[in-house]
Design a protein around this motif. Sequence first.
Motif, PDB file in Angstrom:
ATOM      1  N   VAL A 192       0.850  -1.193   0.000  1.00  0.00           N
ATOM      2  CA  VAL A 192       0.000   0.000   0.000  1.00  0.00           C
ATOM      3  C   VAL A 192       0.882   1.238   0.000  1.00  0.00           C
ATOM      4  O   VAL A 192       1.782   1.373   0.835  1.00  0.00           O
ATOM      5  CB  VAL A 192      -0.919   0.023   1.238  1.00  0.00           C
ATOM      6  N   ARG A 193       0.628   2.115  -0.947  1.00  0.00           N
ATOM      7  CA  ARG A 193       1.349   3.393  -0.996  1.00  0.00           C
ATOM      8  C   ARG A 193       0.358   4.489  -1.332  1.00  0.00           C
ATOM      9  O   ARG A 193      -0.300   4.451  -2.375  1.00  0.00           O
ATOM     10  CB  ARG A 193       2.477   3.356  -2.034  1.00  0.00           C
ATOM     11  N   GLY A 194       0.246   5.466  -0.434  1.00  0.00           N
ATOM     12  CA  GLY A 194      -0.735   6.532  -0.631  1.00  0.00           C
ATOM     13  C   GLY A 194      -2.137   5.950  -0.605  1.00  0.00           C
ATOM     14  O   GLY A 194      -2.520   5.262   0.329  1.00  0.00           O
ATOM     15  N   LEU A 195      -2.889   6.221  -1.664  1.00  0.00           N
ATOM     16  CA  LEU A 195      -4.255   5.707  -1.761  1.00  0.00           C
ATOM     17  C   LEU A 195      -4.350   4.524  -2.717  1.00  0.00           C
ATOM     18  O   LEU A 195      -5.440   4.157  -3.149  1.00  0.00           O
ATOM     19  CB  LEU A 195      -5.189   6.831  -2.230  1.00  0.00           C
ATOM     20  N   GLN A 196      -3.200   3.919  -3.033  1.00  0.00           N
ATOM     21  CA  GLN A 196      -3.172   2.812  -3.975  1.00  0.00           C
ATOM     22  C   GLN A 196      -2.704   1.529  -3.296  1.00  0.00           C
ATOM     23  O   GLN A 196      -1.742   1.534  -2.525  1.00  0.00           O
ATOM     24  CB  GLN A 196      -2.213   3.122  -5.135  1.00  0.00           C
ATOM     25  N   GLY A 197      -3.374   0.421  -3.579  1.00  0.00           N
ATOM     26  CA  GLY A 197      -2.918  -0.899  -3.155  1.00  0.00           C
ATOM     27  C   GLY A 197      -2.180  -1.581  -4.286  1.00  0.00           C
ATOM     28  O   GLY A 197      -2.064  -1.052  -5.396  1.00  0.00           O
TER      29      GLY A 197
END
Length: 632
Positions: free
Chosen positions: A532-537
Amino acid sequence: MCGIAGIFHCGTIKPVDPARVERMSNALAHRGPDGSGVWTAPGVGLGHRRLSIIDLEGSPQPMHSADQRAVIVFNGEIYNYRELRRELAGLGAQFRTDGDTEVILAAWQQWGVECLGRLHGMFAFALYDRHKRELFLARDRLGVKPLFMAPLSDGSMAFASELKGLLAHPLLRREADPLAVEDYLAWGYVPDHRSILKGVEKLPAGTYRLLRHDTPPAAPVRWWDVSFADRRKGRTADLEAELLHHLREAVTSRIVADVPLGAFLSGGVDSSSVVALMSEASRDPVRTCSIGFDVAALDETSYADQVAQLFATDHRARTVSSDQFGEIGTLAAMFDEPFADASALPTWRVCQLARETVTVALSGDGADEALAGYRRHVFHAHEEQARLLLPRTFREGVLGRIGSVYPKADWAPRPLRLKTTLLSLAGSGEEGYANALSVTPTDLRRSLYAPGFRREIGDYRAEDRLVALMAGAPARSSLDRAQYADLKFWLPGDILTKVDRTSMAVGLEAREPLLDHRLVEFAAGLPEGLRVRGLQGKHLLKKAMRRYLPAHILYRPKQGFVTPIAQWLRGPLAAEARAISTSAALARTGWFDAARMSAVAEAHISGRSDHSRLLWQMLMLDRSLRHLGVAS
């Protein structure tokens, strides 16, 4: 792919009626339309229905080992069977067929229960050792293939690939388990630790069971688990290359078949990745298919079309509409137990479409669980950061109070729907994730129950099982624990059940390369920032696939296989929603408050609330009760 069934006497030896085993296996004829067989001996009977995929003319089942010591019925595919065959031949094993079933027999004779760790694939099998006089039941690591069991009043243990195989046995009780109803309303399916019928069990994923004639039934033994406890080290570029290697290995191992093969294509990251790697490994165009909806906002076929054009696949598509609701009874009968994942309808339709041209189809299932691809993973990771920053007294005393009075506001824009987030932050991470995963919240469920049913289930609460699973997970972080719960609870109970039943209903074998256990084990060790990074999986997966797929496919907002049930239940299916409260099947149970159910339906139809998932649950429960003919 196949269907298996059988009877085994524990603690005694009694004759087994071959006709009874045949009836059980014939109830699974849809799983194996290409052949059938029954074998019995004192105290044991095995039945099989075959869908021919490999070694089409050979490998009939039940199959005996070369020395006649062991007999097996097997459902699934062993993808490394050729490598195992060479190894076992070097150790002296002799083979009469070219398929994978005989390899399992030889592996059992060489390594005993330790053979399971050497099998790469999806499987559920029953193997009877005539020398040891014991039955070996086993299920694959992640639960791709199912196995139901039930102790019966004559001292036998009956087993089958689906509940309908057990229903063909006259001694099976058809009495509903009230705790399973509570589980079903919480999750939208009956999880693997329970069954809708009292006394019926499901062999858990990654476990085996040894049954003997001279002892009572032994408990299942876990032979595999996934651990998130250790972190992989190394440069991101190296981990990306290793992930891509696992992806390629997983796909190429699953495109071995002696029948036509294709893939499901939704246009999302996962199925598009599978199609990309299939195209890389195949000389011929990949056959792909997709399903759209008659509600434009939820239709993703344009993305599937783009990916199909990119890889020059032989692509076909169809549309699912609300006028297909008339087949809900057929859908309920596929699952036997109530099953309310509304994407089962389009999944069934895409399986039907695929079966017109292929016998095997690869899917993109599993990447969300293994690589943190669900929106709830992203939200959960950020909520955990907030829990660490905010004092517990503030979360419980302030956020909890605000959340309890904040309106649910289903109609409002997403940023204003704060009730769930506030209540989640007020509790533990495990409680918050259980609430995010559940379909119908505890308070709403309890408000639907009739007083007598509330007394019957007592203080049992469906979410407690998931909370305990997360608390005991081999994990380092809350995201780890959430993914562990998904892999052990949600995946076998919902996703894999859906794909198995809908594909087998049309005689199609579905394969899940993104659930290759080596890929899953690798992903479990990735640092959180590569999941998970920021709002992205699925961060690392998207990096790895940039060489194949355009950014607008990789990074568009995740939608999933969403069915427009909410719109249908306010429009063409509104009458069905209103009829739930007076359903004869539900009324006979005495489980629910009819006036409360009617109010829920009217609130949804008017648009004041979104109760579409609950109403769909009740519709599917009603049809399942009719199908099963259970007593409450």
